[in-house]
Design a protein around this motif. Structure first.
Motif, PDB file in Angstrom:
ATOM      1  N   ALA A 169      -5.840 -12.479   4.721  1.00  0.00           N
ATOM      2  CA  ALA A 169      -6.327 -12.799   3.375  1.00  0.00           C
ATOM      3  C   ALA A 169      -6.446 -11.516   2.540  1.00  0.00           C
ATOM      4  O   ALA A 169      -6.095 -11.494   1.357  1.00  0.00           O
ATOM      5  CB  ALA A 169      -7.665 -13.527   3.443  1.00  0.00           C
ATOM      6  N   TYR A 170      -6.923 -10.463   3.168  1.00  0.00           N
ATOM      7  CA  TYR A 170      -7.061  -9.180   2.484  1.00  0.00           C
ATOM      8  C   TYR A 170      -5.681  -8.626   2.090  1.00  0.00           C
ATOM      9  O   TYR A 170      -5.476  -8.178   0.964  1.00  0.00           O
ATOM     10  CB  TYR A 170      -7.792  -8.180   3.395  1.00  0.00           C
ATOM     11  N   ILE A 171      -4.725  -8.673   3.022  1.00  0.00           N
ATOM     12  CA  ILE A 171      -3.368  -8.194   2.749  1.00  0.00           C
ATOM     13  C   ILE A 171      -2.755  -8.984   1.596  1.00  0.00           C
ATOM     14  O   ILE A 171      -2.180  -8.412   0.670  1.00  0.00           O
ATOM     15  CB  ILE A 171      -2.484  -8.300   4.013  1.00  0.00           C
ATOM     16  N   LEU A 172      -2.895 -10.302   1.646  1.00  0.00           N
ATOM     17  CA  LEU A 172      -2.347 -11.155   0.601  1.00  0.00           C
ATOM     18  C   LEU A 172      -2.948 -10.805  -0.761  1.00  0.00           C
ATOM     19  O   LEU A 172      -2.223 -10.655  -1.753  1.00  0.00           O
ATOM     20  CB  LEU A 172      -2.597 -12.632   0.931  1.00  0.00           C
ATOM     21  N   LYS A 173      -4.258 -10.634  -0.807  1.00  0.00           N
ATOM     22  CA  LYS A 173      -4.936 -10.290  -2.060  1.00  0.00           C
ATOM     23  C   LYS A 173      -4.442  -8.943  -2.593  1.00  0.00           C
ATOM     24  O   LYS A 173      -4.147  -8.804  -3.781  1.00  0.00           O
ATOM     25  CB  LYS A 173      -6.446 -10.261  -1.844  1.00  0.00           C
ATOM     26  N   ARG A 174      -4.324  -7.952  -1.704  1.00  0.00           N
ATOM     27  CA  ARG A 174      -3.847  -6.623  -2.129  1.00  0.00           C
ATOM     28  C   ARG A 174      -2.431  -6.709  -2.699  1.00  0.00           C
ATOM     29  O   ARG A 174      -2.126  -6.114  -3.724  1.00  0.00           O
ATOM     30  CB  ARG A 174      -3.841  -5.640  -0.945  1.00  0.00           C
ATOM     31  N   LEU A 175      -1.563  -7.461  -2.033  1.00  0.00           N
ATOM     32  CA  LEU A 175      -0.185  -7.593  -2.502  1.00  0.00           C
ATOM     33  C   LEU A 175      -0.127  -8.335  -3.839  1.00  0.00           C
ATOM     34  O   LEU A 175       0.631  -7.957  -4.733  1.00  0.00           O
ATOM     35  CB  LEU A 175       0.675  -8.300  -1.453  1.00  0.00           C
ATOM     36  N   GLN A 176      -0.923  -9.389  -3.978  1.00  0.00           N
ATOM     37  CA  GLN A 176      -0.934 -10.156  -5.223  1.00  0.00           C
ATOM     38  C   GLN A 176      -1.430  -9.326  -6.400  1.00  0.00           C
ATOM     39  O   GLN A 176      -0.977  -9.500  -7.525  1.00  0.00           O
ATOM     40  CB  GLN A 176      -1.814 -11.401  -5.072  1.00  0.00           C
ATOM     41  N   GLU A 177      -2.362  -8.414  -6.143  1.00  0.00           N
ATOM     42  CA  GLU A 177      -2.946  -7.606  -7.209  1.00  0.00           C
ATOM     43  C   GLU A 177      -2.122  -6.372  -7.549  1.00  0.00           C
ATOM     44  O   GLU A 177      -2.344  -5.740  -8.575  1.00  0.00           O
ATOM     45  CB  GLU A 177      -4.369  -7.177  -6.818  1.00  0.00           C
ATOM     46  N   SER A 178      -1.179  -6.028  -6.701  1.00  0.00           N
ATOM     47  CA  SER A 178      -0.408  -4.811  -6.909  1.00  0.00           C
ATOM     48  C   SER A 178       0.912  -5.101  -7.622  1.00  0.00           C
ATOM     49  O   SER A 178       1.616  -6.040  -7.274  1.00  0.00           O
ATOM     50  CB  SER A 178      -0.115  -4.136  -5.565  1.00  0.00           C
ATOM     51  N   GLU A 204       4.260 -17.841   1.471  1.00  0.00           N
ATOM     52  CA  GLU A 204       3.842 -16.822   0.509  1.00  0.00           C
ATOM     53  C   GLU A 204       5.082 -16.028   0.138  1.00  0.00           C
ATOM     54  O   GLU A 204       5.835 -15.592   1.016  1.00  0.00           O
ATOM     55  CB  GLU A 204       2.774 -15.895   1.106  1.00  0.00           C
ATOM     56  N   PRO A 205       5.342 -15.832  -1.163  1.00  0.00           N
ATOM     57  CA  PRO A 205       6.579 -15.162  -1.597  1.00  0.00           C
ATOM     58  C   PRO A 205       6.486 -13.635  -1.476  1.00  0.00           C
ATOM     59  O   PRO A 205       6.433 -12.904  -2.457  1.00  0.00           O
ATOM     60  CB  PRO A 205       6.709 -15.611  -3.055  1.00  0.00           C
ATOM     61  N   ILE A 206       6.460 -13.171  -0.235  1.00  0.00           N
ATOM     62  CA  ILE A 206       6.384 -11.740   0.044  1.00  0.00           C
ATOM     63  C   ILE A 206       7.767 -11.289   0.498  1.00  0.00           C
ATOM     64  O   ILE A 206       8.397 -11.936   1.340  1.00  0.00           O
ATOM     65  CB  ILE A 206       5.353 -11.448   1.153  1.00  0.00           C
ATOM     66  N   ILE A 207       8.223 -10.172  -0.059  1.00  0.00           N
ATOM     67  CA  ILE A 207       9.495  -9.615   0.389  1.00  0.00           C
ATOM     68  C   ILE A 207       9.278  -8.192   0.864  1.00  0.00           C
ATOM     69  O   ILE A 207       8.364  -7.501   0.407  1.00  0.00           O
ATOM     70  CB  ILE A 207      10.581  -9.660  -0.708  1.00  0.00           C
ATOM     71  N   ALA A 208      10.107  -7.793   1.793  1.00  0.00           N
ATOM     72  CA  ALA A 208      10.092  -6.412   2.269  1.00  0.00           C
ATOM     73  C   ALA A 208      11.181  -5.664   1.522  1.00  0.00           C
ATOM     74  O   ALA A 208      12.348  -6.063   1.544  1.00  0.00           O
ATOM     75  CB  ALA A 208      10.347  -6.372   3.766  1.00  0.00           C
ATOM     76  N   THR A 209      10.800  -4.619   0.811  1.00  0.00           N
ATOM     77  CA  THR A 209      11.763  -3.786   0.102  1.00  0.00           C
ATOM     78  C   THR A 209      11.811  -2.427   0.781  1.00  0.00           C
ATOM     79  O   THR A 209      11.012  -2.138   1.676  1.00  0.00           O
ATOM     80  CB  THR A 209      11.366  -3.597  -1.381  1.00  0.00           C
ATOM     81  N   LEU A 227      -1.004  -0.428   4.568  1.00  0.00           N
ATOM     82  CA  LEU A 227      -1.788  -1.599   4.969  1.00  0.00           C
ATOM     83  C   LEU A 227      -2.399  -1.390   6.354  1.00  0.00           C
ATOM     84  O   LEU A 227      -3.541  -1.773   6.608  1.00  0.00           O
ATOM     85  CB  LEU A 227      -0.916  -2.859   4.942  1.00  0.00           C
ATOM     86  N   SER A 228      -1.645  -0.739   7.220  1.00  0.00           N
ATOM     87  CA  SER A 228      -2.122  -0.447   8.557  1.00  0.00           C
ATOM     88  C   SER A 228      -3.353   0.471   8.510  1.00  0.00           C
ATOM     89  O   SER A 228      -4.347   0.226   9.187  1.00  0.00           O
ATOM     90  CB  SER A 228      -0.995   0.227   9.355  1.00  0.00           C
ATOM     91  N   ALA A 229      -3.281   1.513   7.700  1.00  0.00           N
ATOM     92  CA  ALA A 229      -4.388   2.461   7.590  1.00  0.00           C
ATOM     93  C   ALA A 229      -5.634   1.806   6.991  1.00  0.00           C
ATOM     94  O   ALA A 229      -6.751   2.028   7.465  1.00  0.00           O
ATOM     95  CB  ALA A 229      -3.965   3.660   6.739  1.00  0.00           C
ATOM     96  N   ILE A 230      -5.440   0.981   5.989  1.00  0.00           N
ATOM     97  CA  ILE A 230      -6.567   0.321   5.309  1.00  0.00           C
ATOM     98  C   ILE A 230      -7.292  -0.645   6.249  1.00  0.00           C
ATOM     99  O   ILE A 230      -8.509  -0.738   6.251  1.00  0.00           O
ATOM    100  CB  ILE A 230      -6.081  -0.428   4.052  1.00  0.00           C
TER     101      ILE A 230
END
Length: 179
Positions: free
Chosen positions: A14-23, A55-60, A32-35
């Protein structure tokens, strides 16, 4: 000295998703690993689980990016190009210099069918980072599997920008004319 607490399971995702959505910028797996105080491999698994939940997450090449609904005013098309690996940077720079975002690369593999990889470069700095990552990892280009023939999904604020970018590729003998 107290060790940082790991964020566990569902709470971490949930935290990762929120961070990605806000960025508006990609976030690397290492960040993300360090956080969250877990390994990068755990982050890769978390991203896979989030993608499985649609969830529409892509790896770039710059990190993970949450794909918000695209603006309806943006123009988008697929172009067919052909060139050797030595012209990849030139091709990407020509496109971004016209205000174009190169979203992905696609090839048609004889066994696996259509293969698509995210690129998501919009400016010279992102192209530089992409190329540095290719060189550092000694990764092959997908287009090497098809003798240089590949497709890109490209987008820009206007159709005119896409037309101008295509014309430049045509002049540089990178574009496959389908006419």
């Amino acid at each position: 000295m107290k060790e940082p607490t790991k964020i566990l399971g569902d709470e971490r995702r949930a935290y990762i998703l929120k961070r990605l959505q806000e960025s508006s910028e990609p976030i690397t797996g290492g960040e993300l690993s360090a956080i969250t105080n877990v390994s990068r491999q755990v982050i890769v698994g978390d991203i896979t689980l989030l993608k499985a939940k649609n969830e529409p997450i892509i790896a770039t090449s710059q990190g993970y990016l949450y794909m918000h609904a695209s603006r309806p005013s943006a123009a988008e098309r697929t172009i067919a190009v052909s060139h050797g690996p030595e012209r990849t940077e030139e091709e990407l720079l020509l496109l971004v210099d016209h205000g174009v975002t190169v979203k992905d690369v696609k090839i048609e593999h004889p066994v696996y069918g259509d293969l698509t990889a995210s690129i998501m470069v919009s400016n010279r700095n992102e192209v530089k980072q992409f190329m540095e990552k290719i060189r550092a990892t000694k990764a092959s280009y997908l287009s090497e599997l098809t003798d240089g023939i590949h497709l890109h999904t490209i987008s820009a604020p206007t159709e005119k920008a896409l037309d101008e970018a295509e014309e430049t590729l045509r002049k540089e003998k990178l574009l496959i004319d389908l006419e």
